[in-house]
Design a protein around this motif. Sequence first.
Motif, mmCIF file in Angstrom:
data_model
loop_
_atom_site.group_PDB
_atom_site.id
_atom_site.type_symbol
_atom_site.label_atom_id
_atom_site.label_comp_id
_atom_site.label_asym_id
_atom_site.label_seq_id
_atom_site.Cartn_x
_atom_site.Cartn_y
_atom_site.Cartn_z
ATOM 1 N N LYS A 1 0.799 -1.224 0.000
ATOM 2 C CA LYS A 1 0.000 0.000 0.000
ATOM 3 C C LYS A 1 0.837 1.281 0.000
ATOM 4 O O LYS A 1 0.289 2.369 -0.190
ATOM 5 C CB LYS A 1 -0.953 0.003 1.197
ATOM 6 C CG LYS A 1 -2.029 -1.085 1.104
ATOM 7 C CD LYS A 1 -2.964 -1.047 2.292
ATOM 8 C CE LYS A 1 -4.037 -2.139 2.171
ATOM 9 N NZ LYS A 1 -4.943 -2.149 3.335
ATOM 10 N N LEU A 2 2.132 1.144 0.237
ATOM 11 C CA LEU A 2 2.988 2.330 0.247
ATOM 12 C C LEU A 2 3.721 2.531 -1.077
ATOM 13 O O LEU A 2 4.713 3.254 -1.138
ATOM 14 C CB LEU A 2 3.998 2.239 1.403
ATOM 15 C CG LEU A 2 3.410 2.392 2.811
ATOM 16 C CD1 LEU A 2 4.497 2.236 3.866
ATOM 17 C CD2 LEU A 2 2.720 3.748 2.969
ATOM 18 N N SER A 3 3.213 1.906 -2.143
ATOM 19 C CA SER A 3 3.833 2.076 -3.464
ATOM 20 C C SER A 3 3.874 3.543 -3.872
ATOM 21 O O SER A 3 4.847 4.014 -4.468
ATOM 22 C CB SER A 3 3.067 1.274 -4.512
ATOM 23 O OG SER A 3 3.156 -0.108 -4.258
ATOM 24 N N ASN A 4 2.797 4.267 -3.559
ATOM 25 C CA ASN A 4 2.753 5.684 -3.932
ATOM 26 C C ASN A 4 3.812 6.499 -3.195
ATOM 27 O O ASN A 4 4.374 7.448 -3.751
ATOM 28 C CB ASN A 4 1.365 6.263 -3.658
ATOM 29 C CG ASN A 4 0.309 5.657 -4.561
ATOM 30 O OD1 ASN A 4 0.582 5.283 -5.689
ATOM 31 N ND2 ASN A 4 -0.913 5.535 -4.058
ATOM 32 N N VAL A 5 4.088 6.142 -1.952
ATOM 33 C CA VAL A 5 5.129 6.837 -1.188
ATOM 34 C C VAL A 5 6.480 6.653 -1.860
ATOM 35 O O VAL A 5 7.288 7.594 -1.950
ATOM 36 C CB VAL A 5 5.173 6.302 0.267
ATOM 37 C CG1 VAL A 5 6.365 6.877 1.018
ATOM 38 C CG2 VAL A 5 3.881 6.629 0.992
ATOM 39 N N LEU B 1 5.361 12.679 -9.106
ATOM 40 C CA LEU B 1 3.949 12.935 -9.379
ATOM 41 C C LEU B 1 3.050 12.028 -8.543
ATOM 42 O O LEU B 1 3.404 10.879 -8.259
ATOM 43 C CB LEU B 1 3.655 12.724 -10.871
ATOM 44 C CG LEU B 1 4.366 13.702 -11.811
ATOM 45 C CD1 LEU B 1 4.207 13.257 -13.250
ATOM 46 C CD2 LEU B 1 3.832 15.109 -11.622
ATOM 47 N N PRO B 2 1.866 12.508 -8.152
ATOM 48 C CA PRO B 2 0.982 11.728 -7.276
ATOM 49 C C PRO B 2 0.400 10.497 -7.969
ATOM 50 O O PRO B 2 -0.092 10.582 -9.091
ATOM 51 C CB PRO B 2 -0.133 12.720 -6.911
ATOM 52 C CG PRO B 2 -0.105 13.759 -7.980
ATOM 53 C CD PRO B 2 1.321 13.851 -8.425
ATOM 54 N N LYS B 3 0.532 9.345 -7.303
ATOM 55 C CA LYS B 3 -0.100 8.083 -7.712
ATOM 56 C C LYS B 3 0.232 7.706 -9.154
ATOM 57 O O LYS B 3 -0.600 7.158 -9.874
ATOM 58 C CB LYS B 3 -1.614 8.142 -7.509
ATOM 59 C CG LYS B 3 -2.033 8.449 -6.078
ATOM 60 C CD LYS B 3 -3.527 8.386 -5.884
ATOM 61 C CE LYS B 3 -4.017 6.955 -5.845
ATOM 62 N NZ LYS B 3 -5.444 6.864 -5.471
ATOM 63 N N VAL B 4 1.445 7.996 -9.586
ATOM 64 C CA VAL B 4 1.813 7.746 -10.975
ATOM 65 C C VAL B 4 2.423 6.356 -11.135
ATOM 66 O O VAL B 4 3.091 5.840 -10.234
ATOM 67 C CB VAL B 4 2.802 8.821 -11.483
ATOM 68 C CG1 VAL B 4 4.180 8.661 -10.852
ATOM 69 C CG2 VAL B 4 2.914 8.800 -12.998
#
Length: 261
Positions: free
Chosen positions: A44-48, A102-105
């Motif tokens: 779940k921390l892929s975006n981080v 970039l966010p959630k890329v």
Amino acid sequence: MTNTNKRLTFSEYIRSILSILVFFLMLLLATPVILLLLIISFGKLSNVVVEHIAPLIVKPVFWVAGIDFKIKMHCEEIHYPAVYIINHSSTLDILTILALGLPKVRFVAKWQLQYNPIFFLLGRLTGQVFIRREKSDKAVETLKRNVDRIKEKGLTVMLAPEGSRKHPGIIGPFKKGPFRMAMDLNYPIVPIYFEGNRELSEGGFLFTHSGKATAHIHEPIPTDDWNLENIDGKIEEIRSLYLSWAGVTEQENLNFIKSTP
């Protein structure tokens, strides 16, 4: 048009070699931390990882290479979810893409990057998309398979419509894949123009001149009224924007192709 065949100075060769070593050292140091974050968070921390850790990895690389990288906004805020597109002409693009945060890329990258075990591991764990660019049918199939996952998770996608950095002209022909994906997702297109990358980079590896590079993030382009009948015209309109940002006309672009050995 800037001459990209200018030879690197001796100090630039040394800085480039050091920056390559720093890049892979940073990847090696960051990989255990990233793996731990992904394991304890069940992915779940892929975006981080993409938004915060990736820019930190490349920051010292720019410093060693003597590259002053900036992000210039031509819109009020970064729009997401969206399909981000970039001009691709340099291996330096890898670093500037990661530096954007970039966010959630999620990035659509060439299949061969997976031959590097670090890229393979990090790419797969963070949900990046790898395609075989030389096989257009399989590339389109791969993109279609990922549409549902991307939309379900509200992810943003980044692609290079020129496909490979090895393309004719300063701005190469645009493939339909990124734009068809935007239609399927019902996402806007957000153009990002990398200024300076082509002039700084010598080609296929991270040997670069010192200097300035800027990522220009432009206003989102809605795709609500796009369809199979008008998509070719829409693509050409967007490509014409890239030509104007590069400071060349289509004729000058063609002349450059003819003059290139």
